[in-house]
Design a protein around this motif. Sequence first.
Motif: not given
Lengths: 336, 336
Positions: B72-75, A95-98, B109-110, B96-99, A78, B106, B222, A72-73, B78, B101
């Motif tokens: 979600i992409s931040n290590p 959309v849910s992520v595992l 909505r999540n 279950s994970v929602l991003d 992402a 967003r 960044d 996921i990371s 994760a 961002q």
Amino acid sequence: MSPKPTLDTVAKAAGVSKATVSQVMRGTGRISDATRKKVLAAAKALHYVPDERAASMRSGRLREVGMIIHHISNPFNAEVISGVSDRLEQEGYLVSVLDSQDDPERQKRNLEAFIKSSRAGLLWVPAAETTDDTEQLLKTHRIPTVTFLRSSGIEGLDHVGIKNRDATRKATRYLADLGHRHIAFFGGDANADVRNERIEGYTSILDEMHLGPPIVWEAPDDKMSGMDAMFALTAAHPEVTALVCNGDVVALGACHALQRQGKVPGRDVSVIGFDNIQDAYVSTPPLSTLAVHPYQLGQKLAQTLLARLEQPDAPASTTLVTAELISRESTGPAMA
Amino acid sequence: MSPKPTLDTVAKAAGVSKATVSQVMRGTGRISDATRKKVLAAAKALHYVPDERAASMRSGRLREVGMIIHHISNPFNAEVISGVSDRLEQEGYLVSVLDSQDDPERQKRNLEAFIKSSRAGLLWVPAAETTDDTEQLLKTHRIPTVTFLRSSGIEGLDHVGIKNRDATRKATRYLADLGHRHIAFFGGDANADVRNERIEGYTSILDEMHLGPPIVWEAPDDKMSGMDAMFALTAAHPEVTALVCNGDVVALGACHALQRQGKVPGRDVSVIGFDNIQDAYVSTPPLSTLAVHPYQLGQKLAQTLLARLEQPDAPASTTLVTAELISRESTGPAMA
DNA sequence: ACTTCTAGGTAAAACGATATATCTATATGC
DNA sequence: GCATATAGATATATCGTTTTACCTAGAAGT
């Protein structure tokens, strides 16, 4: 203190029947303007939100899809997620992520939980050592599934992937045209399909241009390991002046190793990565790489799943997106 | 072709009633060994899996929790997810994970989708500019929620965070003890609470040790932006010889800027990051940083949510985990 | 032998929505 | 003026579970 409002609660408040409220909420258009306003007002006042579970049970329409991915990371993933979500949200899906963490055990638990919770479909990057019973699970439950990046051993699943062979052919030829005669393929795990495709592309160019036997070197996909593996490679094959890598991360590790040896990537040894992660273009020197647009891949992925849900019995499709060669400063002409 | 098996299907196959099958599946222990075996055999043969939706509707017990996080992409995140999942899976929950961002729209909505889909609880990193109506949403629906990393404007939510003030005090004092007299705080977004706490710690040490007015410099999170911001900082404040940074990524960006200026991080300018991401210790030079163990934070988070689910009316708790100073080569004594 | 208990099983109501069929006015056709 | 559409609202069955209460035999107690 008040319990969660249901259709009944709203119906009573608005002085109509449950059926009417349900129709208003779904906008069937069979309800008069006057009562519709009444119902909406009552619903708003009570903060009514329909219960998806009950709705989906009765209607048979699922409005949630799941993703199971290996890491996921990973910034690439992402971006994919974001492309998928944007497209599927338009159609009203959640959309849910595992995260399987590329661990077959965890992946199996994920999948089991996934099945219990009844989702419309699955977007899946199979874990590296996916076991047969996991595949069996998907098959027997006939879950609409699209694999991506990696393909599974299961027949008849849709797949969205990368033109790996094509990509490394481009990269290898590019290096050869720069005059390099000893080009190695660097990084990745021996038994990975994706890597094999890439190696195939690399090897094919070597063959066509008569550039001697391929040199293929393994390395786990993190910077540290990339660095160590690179030390080993230079010791074993000092003649190598160019690298086609299995990923940017490992390529950056290789560049580090070079720098610690007092060499300059792009001058002494040329390095091409794969993925075009953000780090690739803020590193010193900026890394040449094979870029795939992950957001677009995500949209393609969503599109493929939607098509599958629409036509469950259509033949399985395979979509491959091209990788583009981005030339930065980590590549340069071979020295005389 | 056969439709999905239900309790009824299994019951007929085993020659018992639905109620009996249900009891066997849940292991209530009221069913004799003989019939239990019969039922289990039938269930296995049919690949029966209970439908969580129906089960949760009737029982009122939810077995799924959601996470909404800013990136979600931040290590780091994760790792948090993995800690959360491991702990909650033990209790039979699916995570279950929602991003979001970090985008308020967003995120909203999540949250709406989240509410419709009826989950047991929410683990939440509020987006930077979370709107009032979003907070209202959570409040009116009384969702058991634990915020982490960032806290929300909502009263009475549990929170798991980092001892930010404490951490930057440690870092700043460390630099001061190395002889640095002009220490800047570098990175982050002006109106972020977390950053303000960190600045407070930094400032407090400056005050106590009479090290002149604080120098606080913004920079988006960044590497690229970190680099640019660092060029600006050195131009405006050439006297600065040490940096306490708001994150590793931005710290690495700063190090890059220094190197492009021909300076050596750790010798000419000392840099301390925050987060201890993997890149921090494979960079050249390895980055000193403030480390929080994200996996443990995840477990703490899970623990907090479990406690909340157990006792919905308990007073809100706040748990802060300490960050540890890890000294690597990007810090060194001030030059004479 | 007669009540009383208990173990093992089941029927039926409930959860909260949707879908189908039905009902009742009012409008329309001739 | 009478049959027939039609629009708007509703009653009811249903999805797949869990739960409650009830039932039936055989065991145990006296």
